[in-house]
Design an enzyme around this catalytic site. Structure first.
Site, short mmCIF file in Angstrom:
data_model
loop_
_atom_site.label_atom_id
_atom_site.label_comp_id
_atom_site.label_asym_id
_atom_site.label_seq_id
_atom_site.Cartn_x
_atom_site.Cartn_y
_atom_site.Cartn_z
N SER A 210 0.83 -1.18 0.01
CA SER A 210 -0.10 0.02 0.02
C SER A 210 0.82 1.26 0.21
O SER A 210 2.12 1.12 0.43
CB SER A 210 -0.76 0.06 1.45
N TYR B 264 -2.71 -0.55 10.32
CA TYR B 264 -2.44 -1.03 8.80
C TYR B 264 -1.54 -0.41 8.27
O TYR B 264 -0.48 -1.08 7.62
CB TYR B 264 -3.92 -0.10 8.04
N LYS C 2 1.76 -2.91 6.55
CA LYS C 2 2.30 -2.65 5.19
C LYS C 2 3.80 -2.14 5.19
O LYS C 2 4.38 -2.62 4.39
CB LYS C 2 1.36 -1.66 4.37
#
Length: 244
Positions: A136, A149, A153
Site C-alpha cells: 500500500s 494498517y 504494510k
C-alpha cells in the site's frame, strides 16, 4: 505486450473481491491456471462461474493450522500473489489487541506462511518463480487512523526485500505493488465520504484514486518474465502520492 503466462500455475490470495478477484480474472484470460484462495465460499462460487477451470480454496489465512491443511498439499505453484488483507482502522489511542493481532495475522504472517509453502515447492522442483506482495501507499506515508494498517504494510515492504535477498539465489523474484486507494468494497468502507476522500485526493498529484485494473496490470507485469531483472522492488501505483 505478451506476458507469456499461459499454462503457468498461479496462486492468488484474497481472490474473492477487489484486486484479488480482478487478478484472477486477468490471469484466467491469459490462459494461466489459477488457484483462487478466499475465506468466503460464496465469492469463490461466483468466481468459478465467471472463470471456469480455476481451483477454489476456501480458508481463513489468519488461521495458521487451517492454512497449512488447505495449502500444504496444493501442488506445484509457479507464481504467487499475496493479496489478502484486512483494514481494521482505529485511532492510535483506541487500538485494540484484537485489531492488532488480526491485522498482523492476515497482512503479514499469512504472507510468510503462504510464501514459504510456495517457495519450498519451487526450490524442491529446481524451477524459477515470482512472488508479488500487494502492499500500500500507506507503507511509506502516515495516514490518520491507520496506525496498525500502515505498520503491517511497512513491515510487508521490508519483508519483500528480505525475501528477495534470500530467495534470489533460488531464482525466485519477490516484489511489492503499492497502490493508492482503490474503490473496492474495502476502499469504499473507508473513503466513500466525499470530504474524507478529498483530503486524500489533495495529496495525489494525478487527483484520482486507482482502478482495480491499474493494480492488476502492475501485478501481472511483475509476475511475468518481462520483469525478469526486477526483484526487491516496491512499485508505486499511487498517482504520485509518494512524490509529495
Amino acid at each position: 505486450m505478451e506476458l507469456f503466462l499461459a499454462g503457468r500455475r498461479v496462486l492468488v490470495t484474497g481472490a474473492g473481491k477487489g484486486i484479488g478477484r480482478g487478478t484472477v480474472q486477468a490471469l484466467h484470460a491469459t490462459g494461466a491456471r489459477v488457484v483462487a484462495v478466499s475465506r468466503t465460499q460464496a465469492d469463490l462460487d461466483s468466481l468459478v462461474r465467471e472463470c471456469p477451470g480455476i481451483e477454489p480454496v476456501c480458508v481463513d489465512l489468519g488461521d495458521w493450522e487451517a492454512t497449512e491443511r488447505a495449502l500444504g498439499s496444493v501442488g506445484p505453484v509457479d507464481l504467487l500473489v499475496n493479496n489478502a488483507a484486512v483494514a481494521l482502522l482505529q485511532p492510535f489511542l483506541e487500538v485494540t489487541k484484537e485489531a492488532f493481532d488480526r491485522s498482523f495475522e492476515v497482512n503479514l504472517r499469512a504472507v510468510i506462511q503462504v510464501s514459504q509453502i510456495v517457495a519450498r515447492g519451487l526450490i524442491a522442483r529446481g524451477v524459477p518463480g515470482a512472488i508479488v506482495n500487494v502492499s500500500s501507499q500507506c507503507s511509506q506515508r502516515a495516514v490518520t487512523n491507520h496506525s496498525v494498517y500502515c505498520s503491517t504494510k511497512g513491515a510487508l515492504d521490508m519483508l519483500t526485500k528480505v525475501m528477495a535477498l534470500e530467495l534470489g539465489p533460488h531464482k525466485i523474484r519477490v516484489n511489492a505493488v503499492n497502490p493508492t486507494v482503490v474503490m473496492t468494497s474495502m476502499g469504499q468502507a473507508t473513503w466513500s465520504d466525499p470530504h474524507k476522500a478529498k483530503t486524500m485526493l489533495n495529496r495525489i498529484p494525478l487527483g484520482k484514486f486507482a482502478e482495480v485494473e491499474h493494480v492488476v496490470n502492475a501485478i501481472l507485469f511483475l509476475l511475468s518474465d518481462r520483469s525478469g531483472m526486477t526483484t526487491g522492488s516496491t512499485l508505486p501505483v499511487e498517482g504520485g502520492f509518494w512524490a509529495c
